[in-house]
Motif scaffolding. Structure first.
Motif, PDB file in Angstrom:
ATOM      1  N   ARG A  80     -43.317 -25.748 -45.623  1.00 54.51           N
ATOM      2  CA  ARG A  80     -44.684 -26.302 -45.465  1.00 54.51           C
ATOM      3  C   ARG A  80     -44.961 -27.347 -46.519  1.00 54.51           C
ATOM      4  O   ARG A  80     -45.459 -28.436 -46.225  1.00 54.51           O
ATOM      5  N   TRP A  82     -42.906 -29.068 -48.322  1.00 55.61           N
ATOM      6  CA  TRP A  82     -42.044 -30.258 -48.157  1.00 55.61           C
ATOM      7  C   TRP A  82     -42.696 -31.233 -47.177  1.00 55.61           C
ATOM      8  O   TRP A  82     -42.769 -32.440 -47.410  1.00 55.61           O
ATOM      9  N   ARG A  83     -43.205 -30.700 -46.082  1.00 51.21           N
ATOM     10  CA  ARG A  83     -43.824 -31.562 -45.067  1.00 51.21           C
ATOM     11  C   ARG A  83     -45.151 -32.118 -45.559  1.00 51.21           C
ATOM     12  O   ARG A  83     -45.462 -33.292 -45.331  1.00 51.21           O
ATOM     13  N   GLU A  88     -39.478 -34.724 -44.400  1.00 52.31           N
ATOM     14  CA  GLU A  88     -39.209 -34.211 -43.057  1.00 52.31           C
ATOM     15  C   GLU A  88     -38.188 -33.083 -43.136  1.00 52.31           C
ATOM     16  O   GLU A  88     -37.364 -33.031 -44.049  1.00 52.31           O
ATOM     17  N   VAL A  89     -38.280 -32.196 -42.144  1.00 55.63           N
ATOM     18  CA  VAL A  89     -37.455 -30.992 -42.142  1.00 55.63           C
ATOM     19  C   VAL A  89     -36.508 -31.046 -40.948  1.00 55.63           C
ATOM     20  O   VAL A  89     -36.933 -31.259 -39.805  1.00 55.63           O
ATOM     21  N   ARG A 111     -37.995 -40.979 -45.168  1.00 54.28           N
ATOM     22  CA  ARG A 111     -38.651 -39.787 -45.754  1.00 54.28           C
ATOM     23  C   ARG A 111     -37.611 -38.845 -46.370  1.00 54.28           C
ATOM     24  O   ARG A 111     -36.499 -38.709 -45.853  1.00 54.28           O
ATOM     25  N   ASN A 129     -41.559 -25.429 -37.027  1.00 54.72           N
ATOM     26  CA  ASN A 129     -42.032 -26.268 -38.122  1.00 54.72           C
ATOM     27  C   ASN A 129     -41.043 -27.347 -38.545  1.00 54.72           C
ATOM     28  O   ASN A 129     -41.327 -28.106 -39.479  1.00 54.72           O
ATOM     29  N   ASP A 131     -39.176 -30.893 -38.132  1.00 48.29           N
ATOM     30  CA  ASP A 131     -39.375 -32.174 -37.442  1.00 48.29           C
ATOM     31  C   ASP A 131     -38.272 -32.376 -36.418  1.00 48.29           C
ATOM     32  O   ASP A 131     -38.477 -32.979 -35.374  1.00 48.29           O
TER      33      ASP A 131
END
Ligand code: SAM
Length: 186
Positions: A80, A82-83, A88-89, A111, A129, A131
């Protein structure tokens, strides 16, 4: 941060689901692949592992390279935040979109990237969650292999030419034998 991750500032690997008794060796290999293939951070969620940390630090000490290391973090909160901070995940999963379809888009984005790899069953939260949910083939295999291939695609193979070793210490590639010059004794 230095190294290959430069254009993105940060490429961190988040290892989730580590089982302290079973996964020491695999998690260590995830960390070593992260380092060797150009990530500049390794984060171990859940509990810390002396053995994983010792092995990673030994390689960093012996062979050099800079790498951020953290452990014991709560995985969901880490994703969470990190975003929220603009990163981006990317969750590696056999159920995701094939890497070859999505890697250009991921590469084009400046990013900071958090690459998530699992161990046993991965909670739905990470699918929702991320990306990107990215598959390296749609076959079940290994987090070590998936990470290596993903980073190789991200860097287009440039990581193979990048030497994170400290100045002076070099493997001299040889058809036979093991030749190393310079650096510290280890
Ligand atoms: N059964 C688990 C699940 O429900 O996701 C997967 C276990 S697998 C041994 C451990 C990790 O390896 C996964 O969480 C994923 O990160 C990675 N992995 C395995 N096969 C993959 C593939 N084909 N593509 C991308 N990642 C993969």
């Amino acid at each position: 941060m230095s190294g290959l991750a430069g254009p993105y500032r940060k490429v961190y690997v988040l290892r989730i689901g580590h089982r302290p008794q079973r996964d020491k060796r695999v998690t260590t290999h995830v960390a070593l692949v992260a380092r060797a293939f150009g990530a500049n951070g390794f984060v171990l969620a859940g509990s810390c592992s002396d053995s994983v940390e010792r092995s990673l630090r030994r390689v960093l000490e012996c062979w050099g390279g800079e790498m951020h290391y953290e452990c014991g973090v709560p995985a969901k909160a880490y994703v969470r935040s990190w975003r929220e901070s603009g990163g981006e995940v990317i969750h590696l999963t056999m159920y995701g979109v094939p890497v070859e379809r999505v890697i250009d888009e991921i590469r084009a984005s400046p990013r900071p990237k958090l690459v998530v790899v699992g161990a046993e069953k991965v909670e739905w939260f990470f699918y929702e969650n991320a990306d990107y949910n990215v598959a390296v083939t749609s076959e079940p295999h290994s987090e070590i292999a998936a990470l290596a291939v993903f980073l190789d695609r991200l860097y287009r193979g440039r990581e193979l030419l990048y030497n994170p070793s400290r100045p002076g210490k070099r493997v001299v590639p040889s058809a036979r034998g093991k030749r190393v010059t310079g650096g510290v004794e280890c």
